[in-house]
Design an enzyme around this catalytic site. Sequence first.
Site, short mmCIF file in Angstrom:
data_model
loop_
_atom_site.label_atom_id
_atom_site.label_comp_id
_atom_site.label_asym_id
_atom_site.label_seq_id
_atom_site.Cartn_x
_atom_site.Cartn_y
_atom_site.Cartn_z
N ARG A 46 0.71 -1.36 -0.10
CA ARG A 46 -0.13 -0.20 -0.02
C ARG A 46 0.70 1.35 -0.09
O ARG A 46 0.47 2.23 -0.73
CB ARG A 46 -0.88 0.02 1.31
CG ARG A 46 -2.01 1.10 1.15
CD ARG A 46 -3.25 0.58 1.98
NE ARG A 46 -3.02 0.24 3.29
CZ ARG A 46 -3.76 -0.45 4.03
NH1 ARG A 46 -5.15 -0.29 3.77
NH2 ARG A 46 -3.63 -1.00 5.24
N LYS A 207 -14.33 -19.72 7.16
CA LYS A 207 -13.74 -20.86 7.06
C LYS A 207 -14.64 -22.13 7.12
O LYS A 207 -14.59 -23.12 6.43
CB LYS A 207 -12.70 -21.25 8.21
CG LYS A 207 -11.48 -20.02 8.24
CD LYS A 207 -10.81 -19.86 9.51
CE LYS A 207 -9.80 -19.08 9.23
NZ LYS A 207 -9.18 -18.73 10.78
N GLY A 309 -0.82 -16.87 12.56
CA GLY A 309 0.52 -16.43 12.84
C GLY A 309 1.20 -16.44 11.44
O GLY A 309 0.80 -17.19 10.26
N1 NAI Z 1 -2.36 -13.41 10.26
C1 NAI Z 1 -2.89 -14.72 10.08
O1 NAI Z 1 -2.65 -15.42 11.18
C2 NAI Z 1 -3.58 -15.20 8.83
C3 NAI Z 1 -3.93 -14.53 7.78
N2 NAI Z 1 -4.85 -15.00 6.81
C4 NAI Z 1 -5.43 -14.28 5.99
O2 NAI Z 1 -4.03 -13.74 5.04
C5 NAI Z 1 -4.19 -12.38 4.58
C6 NAI Z 1 -3.20 -11.31 5.04
O3 NAI Z 1 -3.35 -11.47 6.48
P1 NAI Z 1 -2.34 -10.61 7.25
O4 NAI Z 1 -0.78 -10.63 6.72
O5 NAI Z 1 -2.48 -11.35 8.73
O6 NAI Z 1 -2.78 -9.04 7.10
P2 NAI Z 1 -1.92 -7.77 7.39
O7 NAI Z 1 -2.99 -6.75 7.47
O8 NAI Z 1 -0.82 -7.97 8.21
O9 NAI Z 1 -1.41 -7.77 5.72
C7 NAI Z 1 -1.97 -7.36 4.84
C8 NAI Z 1 -1.16 -6.34 3.96
O10 NAI Z 1 -1.74 -5.77 3.02
C9 NAI Z 1 -1.56 -4.53 2.58
N3 NAI Z 1 -2.31 -4.03 1.61
C10 NAI Z 1 -3.43 -3.49 2.01
N4 NAI Z 1 -4.17 -3.06 0.86
C11 NAI Z 1 -3.29 -3.14 -0.12
C12 NAI Z 1 -3.48 -2.69 -1.61
N5 NAI Z 1 -4.10 -2.17 -2.20
N6 NAI Z 1 -2.11 -3.12 -2.29
C13 NAI Z 1 -1.13 -3.66 -1.66
N7 NAI Z 1 -1.08 -3.94 -0.37
C14 NAI Z 1 -2.27 -3.88 0.25
C15 NAI Z 1 -1.85 -3.75 4.05
O11 NAI Z 1 -0.60 -2.67 3.98
C16 NAI Z 1 -1.01 -5.08 4.81
O12 NAI Z 1 0.30 -4.68 4.96
C17 NAI Z 1 -5.83 -12.09 4.87
O13 NAI Z 1 -6.64 -12.56 3.95
C18 NAI Z 1 -5.93 -13.14 6.18
O14 NAI Z 1 -7.29 -13.31 6.36
C19 NAI Z 1 -4.89 -16.41 6.66
C20 NAI Z 1 -4.53 -17.24 7.61
C21 NAI Z 1 -3.84 -16.76 9.03
N1 LIG Z 2 -7.28 -14.05 12.27
C1 LIG Z 2 -7.45 -15.61 11.96
C2 LIG Z 2 -6.01 -15.84 11.14
C3 LIG Z 2 -6.08 -17.09 10.61
O1 LIG Z 2 -6.96 -17.44 9.83
C4 LIG Z 2 -7.62 -16.31 13.33
O2 LIG Z 2 -7.35 -15.79 14.33
O3 LIG Z 2 -7.45 -17.75 13.01
#
Ligand code: NAI
Ligand SMILES: N[C@@H](CC=O)C(=O)O
Length: 436
Positions: A46, A207, A309
Amino acid sequence: MTSPVRLALLGCGTVGSDVVRLLHEQSADLAARIGAPLEIAGIAVRRLGRDRGDLPVDPALFTTDALGLIKRDDVDVVVEVVGGIEPARGWLVEALRAGKSVVTANKALLAEDGATLHDAAAEGGADLYYEASVAGAIPLLRPLRESLHGDRINRVTGIVNGTTNFILSAMDATGAGFTEALEEATELGYAEADPTADVEGFDAAAKAAILASLAFHTRVTAADVHREGITEVTAADVASAKAMGCTIKLLCIAARGTDAAGRETVSVRVHPAMIPSTHPLAGVGDAFNAVFVEAEAAGQLMFYGRGAGGAPTASAVLGDVVAVARNRLAGVHAASESAYADLPVRPMGEALTRYHISLDVADRPGVLEGVAGVFARHEVSIATVRQAPAGGGSDAELVIVTHVAPDAALAATVRELRGLDVVRSVTSVLRVEGGA
Ligand SMILES: NC(=O)C1=CN([C@@H]2O[C@H](COP(=O)(O)OP(=O)(O)OC[C@H]3O[C@@H](n4cnc5c(N)ncnc54)[C@H](O)[C@@H]3O)[C@@H](O)[C@H]2O)C=CC1
Ligand SMILES: N[C@@H](CC=O)C(=O)O
Ligand code: NA
């Protein structure tokens, strides 16, 4: 060696930065497993110029133009770890229609409109992999969409949200408060960008929809899932569960059923429930996830591991990247979506559940009879009743556990109890699962 498989990484947050790290640390092994090196063609973020610590990547790879990156001729595979519905949907449809395989962790999008992505994948002859979207690191979706395709799955039950499991486990083990436990889960990278998605059950419902679609060969969307989060679970509920030898978990339950007309159906629900402390899911603490799959021939299978995570989720993402890169080199594609069963989704009111209900009542003759009469009117059978003085002298606490009944009848019972003269308040209503 064969020419590299080039990746566009969309998003570089909690998961994305661990994808970059793992790609760097494992590059030689990944290349050997695939038969070609993996290269990052670009990373859509972003904001440019943000301090990304010691991330092992050339800063020149960062761009704010995600769509431009996806469209580049030198991009073979798109990895999306941004999340949300738009612009992610537009990006992924663009990639898939252009024949570029997609790996995504975006359960919100898959559950809201997986059909559009699957159709775009079929149109473009591309792979769509999303192992990280459910239960993080746990290999679960590929077993459902490949290994178990010879069997008939009847039920999937599990804990699929790490954040809420972390909060409930902390409340149960240490008496920690809801807010402080949520803050810790967020710091540890478990929570969604907006943690309402976790605590209100939206994440688990997404999910559940993905799991039900894969398990029952049908299309279930997030809107089809009955959803309740954990924001109304109180310290008193946790204590009440403990007193009964139980623990409270946010459960996802997807099951086959049959409606009154004899047609096969599915029901999919997410809600907090009391389960006995001896139940295998009761021991699933911290941000761990666990999912039971009950299949006709295989019997019971249990999948357990880290559901949230950065690194665990990145592990699942990279597993998918290896699979789609290999397919690409071999000129093959994974089997497309299997949704032939096209099953109707049964309303929550028809789900058979049990309730644990705590009431503050007047401590005088005839109260029990009045309360029992409400249950009888709704044809809800009582399994146990426990009465204790409530401390106020003229009040008592009644704790009632029911037998199985349709959820609509149980909900109507609680509504009528709330209006009863002798009931001062309904202090807790929780579903009971797993034989407590
Ligand atoms: N954190 C976790 O434990 C898990 C996350 N997920 C999924 O993974 C995906 C990412 O999650 P996280 O990394 O935790 O989220 P996060 O919020 O840490 O990372 C998302 C990133 O995307 C960026 N972003 C937002 N809009 C954007 C754009 N228009 N262009 C480019 N970058 C953009 C944000 O600035 C941010 O850095 C989500 O779909 C989440 O549901 C799935 C399983 C586990
Ligand atoms: N926010 C979600 C991340 C993984 O899918 C969770 O807490 O399980
Ligand atoms: Na997984």
